[in-house]
Design a protein around this motif. Structure first.
Motif, PDB file in Angstrom:
ATOM      1  N   VAL A  13     -14.704  32.184  21.111  1.00 38.05           N
ATOM      2  CA  VAL A  13     -13.630  32.181  22.103  1.00 38.05           C
ATOM      3  C   VAL A  13     -14.223  32.066  23.501  1.00 38.05           C
ATOM      4  O   VAL A  13     -15.190  32.759  23.830  1.00 38.05           O
ATOM      5  N   LEU A  14     -13.647  31.193  24.305  1.00 37.11           N
ATOM      6  CA  LEU A  14     -14.044  31.064  25.707  1.00 37.11           C
ATOM      7  C   LEU A  14     -12.798  31.225  26.569  1.00 37.11           C
ATOM      8  O   LEU A  14     -11.824  30.473  26.412  1.00 37.11           O
ATOM      9  N   VAL A  15     -12.817  32.227  27.437  1.00 40.58           N
ATOM     10  CA  VAL A  15     -11.697  32.435  28.350  1.00 40.58           C
ATOM     11  C   VAL A  15     -11.894  31.509  29.540  1.00 40.58           C
ATOM     12  O   VAL A  15     -12.848  31.668  30.305  1.00 40.58           O
ATOM     13  N   VAL A  16     -11.009  30.529  29.687  1.00 42.87           N
ATOM     14  CA  VAL A  16     -11.179  29.502  30.720  1.00 42.87           C
ATOM     15  C   VAL A  16     -10.286  29.746  31.937  1.00 42.87           C
ATOM     16  O   VAL A  16     -10.188  28.891  32.812  1.00 42.87           O
ATOM     17  N   GLY A  17      -9.661  30.910  31.999  1.00 44.68           N
ATOM     18  CA  GLY A  17      -8.976  31.295  33.230  1.00 44.68           C
ATOM     19  C   GLY A  17     -10.004  31.662  34.272  1.00 44.68           C
ATOM     20  O   GLY A  17     -11.023  32.303  33.974  1.00 44.68           O
ATOM     21  N   PHE A  18      -9.780  31.275  35.526  1.00 45.37           N
ATOM     22  CA  PHE A  18     -10.732  31.529  36.602  1.00 45.37           C
ATOM     23  C   PHE A  18     -10.824  33.033  36.868  1.00 45.37           C
ATOM     24  O   PHE A  18      -9.985  33.817  36.415  1.00 45.37           O
ATOM     25  N   SER A  19     -11.868  33.430  37.594  1.00 48.99           N
ATOM     26  CA  SER A  19     -11.995  34.839  37.994  1.00 48.99           C
ATOM     27  C   SER A  19     -10.732  35.319  38.683  1.00 48.99           C
ATOM     28  O   SER A  19     -10.084  34.575  39.406  1.00 48.99           O
ATOM     29  N   LYS A  20     -10.403  36.593  38.466  1.00 47.50           N
ATOM     30  CA  LYS A  20      -9.241  37.238  39.087  1.00 47.50           C
ATOM     31  C   LYS A  20      -7.910  36.673  38.575  1.00 47.50           C
ATOM     32  O   LYS A  20      -6.929  36.616  39.301  1.00 47.50           O
ATOM     33  N   THR A  21      -7.901  36.274  37.304  1.00 48.37           N
ATOM     34  CA  THR A  21      -6.634  35.865  36.689  1.00 48.37           C
ATOM     35  C   THR A  21      -6.262  36.778  35.524  1.00 48.37           C
ATOM     36  O   THR A  21      -5.299  36.505  34.807  1.00 48.37           O
ATOM     37  N   GLY A  22      -7.026  37.842  35.343  1.00 50.92           N
ATOM     38  CA  GLY A  22      -6.788  38.750  34.227  1.00 50.92           C
ATOM     39  C   GLY A  22      -7.914  38.731  33.208  1.00 50.92           C
ATOM     40  O   GLY A  22      -7.720  39.152  32.066  1.00 50.92           O
ATOM     41  N   THR A  23      -9.093  38.273  33.620  1.00 53.13           N
ATOM     42  CA  THR A  23     -10.202  38.160  32.678  1.00 53.13           C
ATOM     43  C   THR A  23     -10.675  39.515  32.169  1.00 53.13           C
ATOM     44  O   THR A  23     -11.107  39.630  31.015  1.00 53.13           O
ATOM     45  N   ILE A  32      -8.857  30.156  25.972  1.00 54.15           N
ATOM     46  CA  ILE A  32      -7.717  30.938  26.460  1.00 54.15           C
ATOM     47  C   ILE A  32      -7.590  30.728  27.959  1.00 54.15           C
ATOM     48  O   ILE A  32      -8.490  31.084  28.729  1.00 54.15           O
ATOM     49  N   TYR A  33      -6.476  30.142  28.362  1.00 57.03           N
ATOM     50  CA  TYR A  33      -6.250  29.819  29.777  1.00 57.03           C
ATOM     51  C   TYR A  33      -5.265  30.817  30.379  1.00 57.03           C
ATOM     52  O   TYR A  33      -4.216  31.113  29.818  1.00 57.03           O
ATOM     53  N   ILE A  34      -5.624  31.345  31.553  1.00 57.65           N
ATOM     54  CA  ILE A  34      -4.764  32.279  32.289  1.00 57.65           C
ATOM     55  C   ILE A  34      -4.735  31.836  33.748  1.00 57.65           C
ATOM     56  O   ILE A  34      -5.729  31.313  34.270  1.00 57.65           O
ATOM     57  N   GLU A  35      -3.631  32.027  34.407  1.00 55.01           N
ATOM     58  CA  GLU A  35      -3.563  31.765  35.841  1.00 55.01           C
ATOM     59  C   GLU A  35      -2.643  32.778  36.500  1.00 55.01           C
ATOM     60  O   GLU A  35      -1.842  33.435  35.840  1.00 55.01           O
ATOM     61  N   ARG A  36      -2.762  32.927  37.817  1.00 55.84           N
ATOM     62  CA  ARG A  36      -1.863  33.801  38.570  1.00 55.84           C
ATOM     63  C   ARG A  36      -0.624  33.011  38.969  1.00 55.84           C
ATOM     64  O   ARG A  36      -0.558  31.791  38.772  1.00 55.84           O
ATOM     65  N   LYS A  37       0.346  33.690  39.550  1.00 52.55           N
ATOM     66  CA  LYS A  37       1.625  33.011  39.819  1.00 52.55           C
ATOM     67  C   LYS A  37       1.485  31.876  40.821  1.00 52.55           C
ATOM     68  O   LYS A  37       2.225  30.896  40.763  1.00 52.55           O
ATOM     69  N   ASP A  38       0.544  31.981  41.763  1.00 58.15           N
ATOM     70  CA  ASP A  38       0.247  30.884  42.678  1.00 58.15           C
ATOM     71  C   ASP A  38      -1.113  31.148  43.314  1.00 58.15           C
ATOM     72  O   ASP A  38      -1.691  32.228  43.170  1.00 58.15           O
ATOM     73  N   GLU A  39      -1.641  30.161  44.042  1.00 48.94           N
ATOM     74  CA  GLU A  39      -2.990  30.290  44.584  1.00 48.94           C
ATOM     75  C   GLU A  39      -3.090  31.308  45.710  1.00 48.94           C
ATOM     76  O   GLU A  39      -4.155  31.889  45.930  1.00 48.94           O
TER      77      GLU A  39
END
Length: 248
Positions: free
Chosen positions: A3-13, A86-93
């Motif tokens: 598994v590789l979490v591909v959400g950027f830092s500070k997105t819930g990693t 696994i991709y995660i993002e915040r609500k906006d930049e």
């Protein structure tokens, strides 16, 4: 690597770290990468790397996340072609930028981190690695490893965040990608990974940028740094005491 979490830092990693750990995965997060693989990453960031390099680095680890791993998700996927993403993002930049700034400010104002930079050999050895990572990810530079991510242009940071998200969403194999929201909870995550749903509640870590406090309190990497600092300070005090005794 499974598994590789591909959400950027500070997105819930960090929350995903705990969730995957509860599911039984062995994990290399940000601190594990700089502690165990800083020499390998320094080579990649300064001289280049190969598919074999990435394979050897992560062949015995179930999952990884955070920078610099997330920046090289395609290279790692090439080494582990069946890895799930696994991709995660915040609500906006803007929301992401506020969270990132809060985290870096927590490091900047922490005097223990500054002391570690001066009195822990392990912390000092991480200095070069941290500079290379910060320069690669954000184009920033610093002479102290604990301040490696200070002074980053918000415009540059948000562009890097935006470009990373676009890269994942347009180039990642759809069948291997889970677009996850923290409010989704265990269900979609466990279904994607083929794991039974735990009885415990879905975790929530690093709320309010508490990560640094957690690291300093019970993370083995940082506990070692603190131990080294105590030894170094004790040696300094002893030398000063001997000097005063001799010359007084």
């Amino acid at each position: 690597m499974k598994v590789l979490v591909v959400g950027f830092s500070k997105t819930g990693t960090k929350t995903m770290h705990v969730a995957l750990k509860l599911l039984g995965y062995s994990i290399y997060d940000y601190e594990h990468n700089f502690f165990y693989l800083r020499n390998e990453w320094t080579k990649i960031l300064t001289k280049g790397g190969t598919k074999e390099d990435f394979y050897n680095m992560y062949k015995d680890v179930d999952a990884s996340m955070d920078i610099p791993v997330v920046v090289f998700w395609e290279e790692i996927l090439e080494a582990f072609p069946h890895c799930k993403l696994i991709y995660i993002e915040r609500k906006d930049e803007e929301d992401w930028m506020r969270s990132w700034q809060k985290q870096t400010d927590s490091v900047k104002t922490n005097y223990t981190m500054k002391m570690l930079s001066c009195f822990s050999p392990t912390a000092f050895s991480i200095f070069r690695y941290s500079r290379h990572v910060a320069r690669c990810v954000f184009g920033s530079d610093s002479w102290l490893w604990c301040e490696a991510y200070q002074g980053i242009s918000p415009t540059v940071a948000k562009k890097r965040y935006r470009d990373h998200n676009t890269s994942v969403l347009t180039r990642a194999p759809e069948k291997q990608l889970l677009k996850f929201k923290m409010t989704d909870g265990w269900g979609p995550l466990c279904e994607f990974l083929g794991q039974p749903v735990p009885e415990t509640e879905f975790p929530h870590k690093n709320k309010g940028a508490s990560l640094l406090e957690d690291w300093l309190k019970d993370n083995p990497v940082f506990l070692q740094m603190k131990f080294e600092m105590k030894i170094a300070l004790a040696v300094v005090v002893a030398l000063v005491a001997v000097g005063l005794y001799i010359f007084m």
